[in-house]
Motif scaffolding. Sequence first.
Motif, PDB file in Angstrom:
ATOM      1  N   GLU A   1      -0.006  41.002  16.210  1.00 26.60           N
ATOM      2  CA  GLU A   1      -0.890  40.641  17.322  1.00 26.60           C
ATOM      3  C   GLU A   1      -1.388  39.201  17.219  1.00 26.60           C
ATOM      4  O   GLU A   1      -2.158  38.748  18.067  1.00 26.60           O
ATOM      5  N   ASN A   2      -0.980  38.473  16.166  1.00 28.94           N
ATOM      6  CA  ASN A   2      -1.364  37.066  15.951  1.00 28.94           C
ATOM      7  C   ASN A   2      -2.880  36.870  15.906  1.00 28.94           C
ATOM      8  O   ASN A   2      -3.423  35.947  16.508  1.00 28.94           O
ATOM      9  N   LEU A   3      -3.563  37.743  15.167  1.00 27.74           N
ATOM     10  CA  LEU A   3      -5.015  37.671  15.055  1.00 27.74           C
ATOM     11  C   LEU A   3      -5.417  36.938  13.775  1.00 27.74           C
ATOM     12  O   LEU A   3      -4.709  36.992  12.782  1.00 27.74           O
ATOM     13  N   PHE A   4      -6.560  36.266  13.828  1.00 22.54           N
ATOM     14  CA  PHE A   4      -7.117  35.598  12.654  1.00 22.54           C
ATOM     15  C   PHE A   4      -7.859  36.640  11.833  1.00 22.54           C
ATOM     16  O   PHE A   4      -8.728  37.337  12.357  1.00 22.54           O
TER      17      PHE A   4
ATOM     18  N   PHE B   1      -8.110  45.570  22.347  1.00 21.30           N
ATOM     19  CA  PHE B   1      -8.420  45.276  23.750  1.00 21.30           C
ATOM     20  C   PHE B   1      -9.930  45.185  23.951  1.00 21.30           C
ATOM     21  O   PHE B   1     -10.431  44.238  24.567  1.00 21.30           O
ATOM     22  N   GLU B   2     -10.666  46.169  23.434  1.00 22.23           N
ATOM     23  CA  GLU B   2     -12.126  46.166  23.566  1.00 22.23           C
ATOM     24  C   GLU B   2     -12.729  44.920  22.922  1.00 22.23           C
ATOM     25  O   GLU B   2     -13.618  44.273  23.483  1.00 22.23           O
ATOM     26  N   PHE B   3     -12.238  44.564  21.748  1.00 20.99           N
ATOM     27  CA  PHE B   3     -12.735  43.402  21.020  1.00 20.99           C
ATOM     28  C   PHE B   3     -12.534  42.116  21.822  1.00 20.99           C
ATOM     29  O   PHE B   3     -13.430  41.289  21.917  1.00 20.99           O
ATOM     30  N   HIS B   4     -11.354  41.964  22.409  1.00 19.77           N
ATOM     31  CA  HIS B   4     -11.048  40.725  23.129  1.00 19.77           C
ATOM     32  C   HIS B   4     -11.680  40.650  24.509  1.00 19.77           C
ATOM     33  O   HIS B   4     -11.899  39.554  25.028  1.00 19.77           O
TER      34      HIS B   4
END
Length: 78
Positions: A63-66, A30-33
């Motif tokens: 979470e479908n993150l790269f 959450f913080e990152f996004h």
Amino acid sequence: MNYNFLDTLIIDLHGYTTSEAETILLHSFFEFHTNDNYEEMEIIVGKGTGTLKVFVRDLIEKENLFFSETEASFIIWK
């Protein structure tokens, strides 16, 4: 434990259980996004037994993150 180095959010999960790691990571995602100052996030899992690494990889994929993966860490990009 969280560290900030310019545009990278670094999360060190050494010594954490998978349950503790999940809580830390969900807050960190959450913080990152939501923080435009971060361009990447590094998650350090260490070598250990591999249990934490598999858990973290599964959560990142869920979470479908790269991401890219090294022997003891993950790098995530926006």
